[in-house]
Design an enzyme around this catalytic site. Structure first.
Site, PDB file in Angstrom:
ATOM      1  N   SER A  45       0.800  -1.208   0.093  1.00  0.00           N
ATOM      2  CA  SER A  45       0.083  -0.001   0.081  1.00  0.00           C
ATOM      3  C   SER A  45       0.808   1.238   0.215  1.00  0.00           C
ATOM      4  O   SER A  45       0.546   2.452  -0.486  1.00  0.00           O
ATOM      5  CB  SER A  45      -0.784   0.007   1.434  1.00  0.00           C
ATOM      6  N   GLU A  63      -4.432  -3.914  -6.966  1.00  0.00           N
ATOM      7  CA  GLU A  63      -4.355  -2.420  -7.687  1.00  0.00           C
ATOM      8  C   GLU A  63      -5.106  -1.446  -6.571  1.00  0.00           C
ATOM      9  O   GLU A  63      -5.670  -0.349  -6.774  1.00  0.00           O
ATOM     10  CB  GLU A  63      -5.218  -2.601  -8.796  1.00  0.00           C
TER      11      GLU A  63
END
Ligand code: COS
Length: 386
Positions: free
Chosen positions: A131, A364
């Site tokens: 992240s 994603e």
């Protein structure tokens, strides 16, 4: 450039038929063997699916994002691994070049990516940078006319088949922020690159992710996307912005399939002397799924149209990815619930889809990262009005 309505309708009809007649009957076999037959990849090449998003002048179909999403609503109605096969060439494995590449880079890579001759992968994630994508550690040190890459990239989709890698690496070791990162186009067969074994995953059998190790990999200076150092993180964010709208359309497509499976099972399965579809508590689950799927469809098309009109849509793309991926998780959960015990065994496809959809909330950009992007943009917009 947008297609004329008739050509678009033909494309959608072709994909719809291909999904119904060819891919849906193959789903179980692909999951069991953890492999998509080579013929399918050849057929998808023939259909032009690898080149959906690549401009026509480089051999692709040059679809707008809206048209691409409409196509994914169709392709999404089957196992998501079929989308994954073409997904990196349509999205994260080619868009860095399409969006920010030099003319020379476009001419060199896009025609082969569009035809499917070459497979592209996107290498951002690392063991310690998920992240927190800004913190990439893979290094690209200046060496004469080029660079030398060292580092590890993790969970890279299609890496086993990839011919060209978009690699985010730090060119400025003194700049720990996003400005120290550049994107490189790297030949996957370069000396010093090794690909690890594929991970055993919870779902999506038939699509493969593996780590890639870079050990003193030499790349020429013109391998930097756009030819400018320090722009690589921004390129990655632009690629992900577009990719998040694309993924939302895949979630919408799969939610349609799950709804169909749920309605069809509820119409056939009898309890208390009648089909369970007649019971209002079942109907409530069906209605919630339809409502949420419709909402995600509308959001996705709205964001895609804005993107096609040239607007920046980081917030809208994050809203779509967040909502659509969570939505398809809930729809899969209700589909299993409606199937009852039959939903927990592998005789019906909902058990497999329930595991498959779990990934959408993670890759994603996790749901939590989408929330951050949404809030960040809200606060920025508010501050700009003050
Ligand atoms: N388009 C163009 N530029 C963008 C952009 C976008 N969609 N999003 C961010 N940028 C730019 C910013 O404008 C900023 O540029 P300046 O330094 O010139 O101002 C730069 O990129 C850094 O952006 P930002 O400050 O927003 O970065 P943060 O560190 O605050 O946040 C998050 C970055 C957490 C949002 C980012 O790391 C992220 O998306 N992480 C998830 C990564 C991910 O999806 N991983 C999945 C695996 S890859 S398949």
């Amino acid at each position: 450039m947008a297609l004329d309505q008739e050509t678009l309708n033909q494309l959608l009809e072709t994909v719809r038929r291909y999904v119904d007649e060819r891919l849906i009957p193959l789903e179980e076999e692909v999951a069991r063997n953890d492999a998509i037959p080579d013929e399918v990849s050849a057929e998808m090449r023939e259909l032009g699916l690898y080149g959906l998003s690549i401009p026509e002048e480089y051999g692709g179909l040059g679809l707008t994002l809206e048209e691409e999403c409409l196509t994914m609503f169709e392709l999404g109605r089957t196992s998501p691994v079929f989308r994954s096969l073409i997904g990196t060439n349509v999205g994260i494995g080619s868009q860095g070049i399409v969006i920010d590449g030099t003319e020379e880079q476009k001419q060199r890579y896009l025609p082969e990516l569009a035809s499917g001759e070459l497979v592209g992968s996107f290498c951002l994630t690392e063991p310690d940078a998920g992240s927190d994508a800004v913190s990439v550690r893979t290094s690209a040190k200046r060496d004469g006319n080029g660079y030398v890459l060292n580092g590890t990239k993790r969970f890279i989709t299609n890496s086993i088949k990839a011919g060209v890698l978009t690699v985010m690496a730090r060119t400025d070791p003194d700049n720990k922020g996003s400005g120290g990162v550049s994107s490189f186009l790297v030949d996957a067969k370069s000396d010093g690159i090794t690909v690890g074994p594929p991970y055993q995953k919870m779902g999506q059998q038939g699509s493969h992710v593996a780590d890639i190790f870079f050990e003193d990999v030499k790349v020429p200076a013109d391998a930097i996307i756009g030819g400018v150092e320090g722009q690589g993180f921004k390129t990655a964010m632009k690629v992900l912005e577009r990719g998040r709208v694309h993924l939302s359309s895949v979630c919408v497509g799969l939610s349609e399939r799950l709804i169909l499976e749920a309605v069809s099972y509820a119409s056939e399965r009898k309890q208390f002397g009648e089909p369970i579809a007649g019971f209002q508590l079942i109907q409530a689950m069906l209605a919630d799924s339809r409502t949420e799927s419709y909402a995600a469809r509308c959001m996705t098309l709205d964001a895609a149209r804005k993107y096609d009109a040239g607007e920046k849509v980081p917030m809208e793309a994050a809203c779509c990815k967040y909502y659509a991926s969570e939505m398809v998780g809930r729809v899969a959960d209700r589909a299993v619930q409606i199937h009852g015990g039959a939903g927990y065994v592998s005789d019906y496809p909902v058990e497999r889809f329930y595991r498959d959809v779990r990934l959408f909330r993670i890759y994603e950009g996790t749901s939590q990262i989408q929330q951050l992007v949404i809030a960040k943009n809200m606060l920025r917009q508010y501050a700009a009005t003050q």
